[in-house]
Design an enzyme around this catalytic site. Structure first.
Site, PDB file in Angstrom:
ATOM      1  N   GLU A 301      37.944  40.467  19.095  1.00 18.33           N
ATOM      2  CA  GLU A 301      37.547  39.071  19.005  1.00 18.33           C
ATOM      3  C   GLU A 301      38.766  38.154  18.979  1.00 18.33           C
ATOM      4  O   GLU A 301      38.841  37.166  19.719  1.00 18.33           O
ATOM      5  CB  GLU A 301      36.684  38.833  17.762  1.00 18.33           C
ATOM      6  CG  GLU A 301      36.228  37.409  17.586  1.00 18.33           C
ATOM      7  CD  GLU A 301      35.317  36.958  18.721  1.00 18.33           C
ATOM      8  OE1 GLU A 301      35.651  35.954  19.373  1.00 18.33           O
ATOM      9  OE2 GLU A 301      34.298  37.625  18.965  1.00 18.33           O
ATOM     10  N   ASP A 305      39.760  35.408  21.878  1.00 17.58           N
ATOM     11  CA  ASP A 305      39.819  33.975  21.578  1.00 17.58           C
ATOM     12  C   ASP A 305      41.182  33.378  21.865  1.00 17.58           C
ATOM     13  O   ASP A 305      41.295  32.291  22.459  1.00 17.58           O
ATOM     14  CB  ASP A 305      39.452  33.739  20.110  1.00 17.58           C
ATOM     15  CG  ASP A 305      38.000  34.075  19.804  1.00 17.58           C
ATOM     16  OD1 ASP A 305      37.224  34.252  20.751  1.00 17.58           O
ATOM     17  OD2 ASP A 305      37.649  34.168  18.608  1.00 17.58           O
ATOM     18  N   SER A 522      30.966  34.678  22.308  1.00 13.17           N
ATOM     19  CA  SER A 522      32.354  34.656  21.847  1.00 13.17           C
ATOM     20  C   SER A 522      33.303  34.331  22.992  1.00 13.17           C
ATOM     21  O   SER A 522      34.401  33.823  22.770  1.00 13.17           O
ATOM     22  CB  SER A 522      32.750  36.012  21.256  1.00 13.17           C
ATOM     23  OG  SER A 522      32.411  36.090  19.898  1.00 13.17           O
ATOM     24  N   ASP A 564      24.247  21.233  35.210  1.00 11.58           N
ATOM     25  CA  ASP A 564      22.950  21.591  34.636  1.00 11.58           C
ATOM     26  C   ASP A 564      22.557  23.003  35.071  1.00 11.58           C
ATOM     27  O   ASP A 564      22.608  23.337  36.267  1.00 11.58           O
ATOM     28  CB  ASP A 564      21.895  20.587  35.103  1.00 11.58           C
ATOM     29  CG  ASP A 564      20.607  20.674  34.311  1.00 11.58           C
ATOM     30  OD1 ASP A 564      20.584  21.397  33.294  1.00 11.58           O
ATOM     31  OD2 ASP A 564      19.626  20.013  34.701  1.00 11.58           O
ATOM     32  N   ILE A 565      22.172  23.817  34.111  1.00 15.11           N
ATOM     33  CA  ILE A 565      21.745  25.193  34.385  1.00 15.11           C
ATOM     34  C   ILE A 565      20.230  25.227  34.272  1.00 15.11           C
ATOM     35  O   ILE A 565      19.672  24.902  33.215  1.00 15.11           O
ATOM     36  CB  ILE A 565      22.371  26.195  33.385  1.00 15.11           C
ATOM     37  CG1 ILE A 565      23.890  25.981  33.286  1.00 15.11           C
ATOM     38  CG2 ILE A 565      22.046  27.627  33.795  1.00 15.11           C
ATOM     39  CD1 ILE A 565      24.642  26.131  34.575  1.00 15.11           C
ATOM     40  N   GLY A 583      17.906  19.286  32.791  1.00 12.85           N
ATOM     41  CA  GLY A 583      18.268  18.567  31.582  1.00 12.85           C
ATOM     42  C   GLY A 583      18.597  19.534  30.454  1.00 12.85           C
ATOM     43  O   GLY A 583      18.942  20.698  30.693  1.00 12.85           O
ATOM     44  N   ASP A 585      18.210  22.183  27.454  1.00 13.87           N
ATOM     45  CA  ASP A 585      17.290  23.272  27.103  1.00 13.87           C
ATOM     46  C   ASP A 585      17.916  24.132  26.014  1.00 13.87           C
ATOM     47  O   ASP A 585      19.148  24.141  25.858  1.00 13.87           O
ATOM     48  CB  ASP A 585      16.936  24.116  28.334  1.00 13.87           C
ATOM     49  CG  ASP A 585      18.159  24.739  29.005  1.00 13.87           C
ATOM     50  OD1 ASP A 585      18.755  25.657  28.406  1.00 13.87           O
ATOM     51  OD2 ASP A 585      18.511  24.308  30.118  1.00 13.87           O
TER      52      ASP A 585
END
Length: 605
Positions: A301, A305, A522, A564-565, A583, A585
């Site tokens: 992790e 990052d 992550s 937008d997905i 829009g 979600d």
């Protein structure tokens, strides 16, 4: 030596036992309780009386509504005070308890043998920390601590089902932990594509391109492996160069003893951003946290990052916060202390600093209901304080879809998706701190063209009401659902998340000298945060203040510069979950960044 130490520890314990009279004549009254240990935990044995607990006592913040009002004004692009963030001193004044509260709490502690030198206070005086043996804690709070074990992991912690305080203290103490909190904060990553070797490039894709969300051409290999270059191509920031001299900084948080390996980081730079090779970052220790540089201590992790966060934003200044994560309690070893609660320590440290990175990414969390609401509220208030000081705070939205990540609509709800009480009510499982309305929650996407990642955590908080800034967007989405959809499984009036999203699969990371591919939100959080850091870089270079708390901007005008997905779902709790839509979600939020469009917007404000 051990005998002497135990004898010393017994002195305040003995003093407390000798003081049998109630505090100022008031009876003990239950402050907080839970019905029993959460699913998976069972009572193992009484806690050793001399085991040391580090108790954090949260004192009320009567002026927090004022801080909240400042936050709304300085974060709203249409307000005259936009960008006029508060100073450290101004923020602390709005977080401080009433002087009477401090006096009453100190008196209570003194009656149990705790002197001034035994008490640590946060800079705003809103948190008090004490170290006491279990036996004394039991007397102070009229409770019984036990060792609880987790059936699956074998992890052990010391907790209690309830605690009581003198009635007069109830208005002067918000909470005391560790007591009733069983949260197991975890990193939102997986290693579904683990490999010990660099995968050979697909020669058939060499030189070929596909159209990215901004309409530009993107290396076709980015559909298989995500790199720094892929993200800059996908999100329209190929030519943007950050400054090393405008005081912009990016912060990455590390918990649970995760260490960011510097050798791996340099190898990552060689592979993905050679210009950054040889550069370094600042590592800060919080509550005894260590950034251990042995290969064995390298954390997937922390590597993920720092490599993508710093790799995308170089030469922007980077800070890695190593906050200590306690090892599992071992009653045979009489370990020093017992708490797996990291956020109050991190917040206390960061808010005590005069200068804070303008953009901070965190990829940890747990089921909201595993965290007492009192604790979640106090941590969320701390995130609001960061926003008021001009910090953009991003959190991963989680990897379980609407709950446990298991999708099979033909079967009843799985055993994990129910309320943590005697009723065992079937329900989706929102994630905290992503559910806090003062942070920006980042969901996940996959592929090009982008679709929602099936694991992308999203839904509605059961603790925090929907903030006004997202009323229109969330109401519009809910209106698209068929009547009765998942009735009773979610709180449609709660804070909805995620707010935004980013690519979240097949991130190429160097770990212990080898390249591996990682999935999870992550990946999404540090990636999105890096682009926020670039936006702050642009504003600071133009003589403007940092963006600060992002959500009012995102929901008012920023969404127009996001991709937008509209395809995909986030299954979980043996349901199909929510669907991505035009829009906002609760799978991908408003979508992924178009950096150039966002930059034009933020420079015009």
């Amino acid at each position: 030596m051990l005998t002497m130490r135990l004898a010393l520890l017994s002195l305040p314990f003995a003093a407390a036992l000798a003081s049998a009279m109630p505090f100022w004549g008031y009876q003990q009254k239950v402050k907080e309780s839970i019905h029993g240990p959460p699913s998976g935990w069972y009572k193992h044995a009484p806690a050793p009386k001399h085991h040391m607990l580090e108790l954090k006592i949260a004192l009320p913040q009567p002026k927090f509504p004022e801080l909240e009002q400042h936050l709304r004004e300085v974060s709203d692009p249409s307000h005259a005070r936009y960008g006029a963030h508060l100073s450290k001193q101004e923020t602390e004044a709005l977080m401080a308890p009433h002087p009477e509260t401090l006096a009453v709490v100190r008196k209570w502690l003194a009656l149990h043998g705790l002197a001034e030198e035994d008490i640590t206070q946060s800079p705003a005086n809103d948190w008090v920390t004490i170290r006491v043996p279990v036996g004394l804690a039991e007397v102070m709070m009229t409770t019984d601590y036990h060792v609880y074990k987790h059936a699956q992991t074998g992890e052990s912690i010391i907790r209690t089902m309830s605690y009581s305080l003198p009635e007069i203290l109830h208005d002067h103490v918000d909470l005391i932990q560790p007591t009733t909190m069983f949260a197991r904060f975890k990193a939102f990553k997986s290693t579904l594509h683990w490999t010990n070797h660099v995968q050979p490039a697909d020669s058939s894709l060499s030189g070929s391109t596909i159209t990215g969300p901004a309409g530009n051409q993107v290396d076709a290999r980015c559909n298989n492996t995500i790199t720094v270059s892929c993200l800059r191509q996908l999100y329209n920031a190929v030519d943007y160069k950050t400054s090393a001299t405008n005081d912009n900084a990016l912060g990455i948080t590390g918990y649970l003893n995760e260490s960011a390996n510097d050798v791996d980081l340099q190898r990552f730079y060689q592979l993905q951003n050679p210009s950054a090779y040889g550069s370094n970052y600042t590592s800060l220790s919080i509550h005894g946290g260590k950034n251990n540089q042995s290969y064995e201590a390298a954390g997937l992790e922390a590597n993920l990052d720092t490599q993508f966060g710093f790799g995308l934003t170089w030469p922007t200044l980077g800070t890695f916060y190593a906050t200590r994560g306690e090892p599992p309690f071992d009653s045979d070893l009489l370990t020093e202390s017992d708490t797996n609660e990291p956020y109050s320590y991190w917040l206390e440290y960061v808010l005590s600093q005069v200068k804070i990175p303008q953009s901070i990414s965190t990829s940890y969390g747990d089921d909201e209901q595993s965290v007492p609401q009192s604790y979640a509220t106090r941590i969320c208030n701390g995130m609001a304080a960061l926003g008021a000081r001009g910090v953009s705070v991003m959190f991963s939205s989680g990897d379980g879809g609407v709950g446990d990540g298991v999708a099979n609509p033909d079967e009843p709800l799985g055993h994990q998706c129910y309320s943590n009480d005697d009723l065992k009510t079937p329900k989706f499982l929102p994630v905290f701190p992503a559910s806090c309305p003062y942070v920006t929650a980042v969901g996940g996407t996959v592929n090009i063209p982008e679709t929602a990642a099936s694991f992308s955590g999203g839904g509605f908080s059961n603790y925090f009401p929907r903030p006004s800034y997202q009323d229109d967007a969330v109401s519009a989405y809910l209106a698209t659902l068929a009547p009765g959809t998942y009735e009773g499984l979610y709180n449609s009036t709660g804070r909805a998340y995620p707010d935004v999203s980013s690519q979240a699969a097949s991130f190429s990371v160097v770990y212990q000298g080898q390249v591996t591919l990682l999935d999870g939100t992550s990946c999404a959080a540090p990636a999105f945060t890096a682009f926020v850091s670039m936006l702050n870089d642009a504003r600071l270079s133009a003589g403007k203040p940092a963006l600060g708390f992002l959500n009012p901007f995102l929901y008012s005008v920023g969404y127009t510069a996001l991709n937008d997905i509209t395809e995909g779902r986030n299954p979980g709790c043996q349901t199909e979950g929510f669907n991505a839509a035009v829009g906002w979600d609760p799978v991908t939020g408003y979508g992924t960044p178009n950096f150039e469009k966002l930059k034009d917007l933020v420079l015009a404000m």
